[in-house]
Design a protein around this motif. Sequence first.
Motif, PDB file in Angstrom:
ATOM      1  N   VAL A  35      43.678  52.032  42.180  1.00  9.88           N
ATOM      2  CA  VAL A  35      43.086  51.715  40.885  1.00  9.88           C
ATOM      3  C   VAL A  35      43.100  50.199  40.757  1.00  9.88           C
ATOM      4  N   ALA A  36      41.984  49.651  40.318  1.00 11.57           N
ATOM      5  CA  ALA A  36      41.889  48.200  40.132  1.00 11.57           C
ATOM      6  C   ALA A  36      41.010  47.933  38.912  1.00 11.57           C
ATOM      7  N   TRP A  37      40.643  46.699  38.714  1.00  9.14           N
ATOM      8  CA  TRP A  37      39.847  46.297  37.560  1.00  9.14           C
ATOM      9  C   TRP A  37      38.599  45.563  38.015  1.00  9.14           C
ATOM     10  N   MET A  38      37.526  45.708  37.246  1.00  9.55           N
ATOM     11  CA  MET A  38      36.288  44.991  37.506  1.00  9.55           C
ATOM     12  C   MET A  38      35.790  44.331  36.234  1.00  9.55           C
ATOM     13  N   ASP A  39      35.267  43.110  36.380  1.00  6.40           N
ATOM     14  CA  ASP A  39      34.492  42.521  35.300  1.00  6.40           C
ATOM     15  C   ASP A  39      33.019  42.723  35.669  1.00  6.40           C
ATOM     16  N   THR A  46      29.633  44.464  43.725  1.00  6.49           N
ATOM     17  CA  THR A  46      29.870  45.753  44.383  1.00  6.49           C
ATOM     18  C   THR A  46      28.567  46.525  44.524  1.00  6.49           C
ATOM     19  N   LEU A  47      27.775  46.562  43.466  1.00  4.17           N
ATOM     20  CA  LEU A  47      26.513  47.305  43.482  1.00  4.17           C
ATOM     21  C   LEU A  47      25.497  46.691  44.434  1.00  4.17           C
ATOM     22  N   ARG A  51      30.262  46.181  49.124  1.00  2.00           N
ATOM     23  CA  ARG A  51      31.638  45.791  49.460  1.00  2.00           C
ATOM     24  C   ARG A  51      32.427  45.801  48.161  1.00  2.00           C
ATOM     25  N   ALA A  52      33.496  46.602  48.102  1.00  2.00           N
ATOM     26  CA  ALA A  52      34.269  46.727  46.866  1.00  2.00           C
ATOM     27  C   ALA A  52      34.808  45.366  46.444  1.00  2.00           C
ATOM     28  N   SER A  58      46.195  39.057  37.868  1.00  2.00           N
ATOM     29  CA  SER A  58      47.271  38.093  38.094  1.00  2.00           C
ATOM     30  C   SER A  58      46.729  36.738  38.552  1.00  2.00           C
ATOM     31  N   ARG A  59      45.728  36.745  39.416  1.00  2.25           N
ATOM     32  CA  ARG A  59      45.141  35.491  39.907  1.00  2.25           C
ATOM     33  C   ARG A  59      43.957  35.024  39.067  1.00  2.25           C
ATOM     34  N   GLN A  60      43.475  35.899  38.196  1.00  2.00           N
ATOM     35  CA  GLN A  60      42.318  35.618  37.345  1.00  2.00           C
ATOM     36  C   GLN A  60      41.117  35.155  38.160  1.00  2.00           C
ATOM     37  N   GLN A  61      40.801  35.950  39.202  1.00  2.00           N
ATOM     38  CA  GLN A  61      39.634  35.654  40.034  1.00  2.00           C
ATOM     39  C   GLN A  61      39.159  36.917  40.733  1.00  2.00           C
ATOM     40  N   LEU A  62      37.919  36.867  41.203  1.00  4.73           N
ATOM     41  CA  LEU A  62      37.359  37.986  41.953  1.00  4.73           C
ATOM     42  C   LEU A  62      37.992  38.061  43.333  1.00  4.73           C
TER      43      LEU A  62
END
Length: 115
Positions: A35-39, A46-47, A51-52, A58-62
């Motif tokens: 489980v992770a998060w996406m903005d 991803t779409l 590539r997921a 924590s790092r505040q980055q993609l």
Amino acid sequence: LRLFDPAVAQRLKRTPDGLVCAVAQQRGTGEVLMVAWMDDEALHRTLTTRRATYYSRSRQQLWVKGETSGHTQYVHEVRLDCDGDTLLLTVDQQGAACHTGDRTCFDATVLLADA
């Protein structure tokens, strides 16, 4: 900047910091990997790349899954749940999905299981 279908964007229910929960599931077996998060940008990438790509709180980055570890996720399908607050990614996982080296993030601690 139009990242994806406006109708989908409107249905997304984001957290106050603009994130949506994303569950990665192994294609073919249905095994829940992580489980992770996406903005919005992570979802767009991803779409468009398959590539997921997730957002690290924590790092505040993609981050692209496997970019440094080699444990990649090729995305076959992305679904939005009925409430609009969770994405389901059907992926082909190469290597471990969990940062601990386990196959999934759900391997280590079992709280209840049939005998």
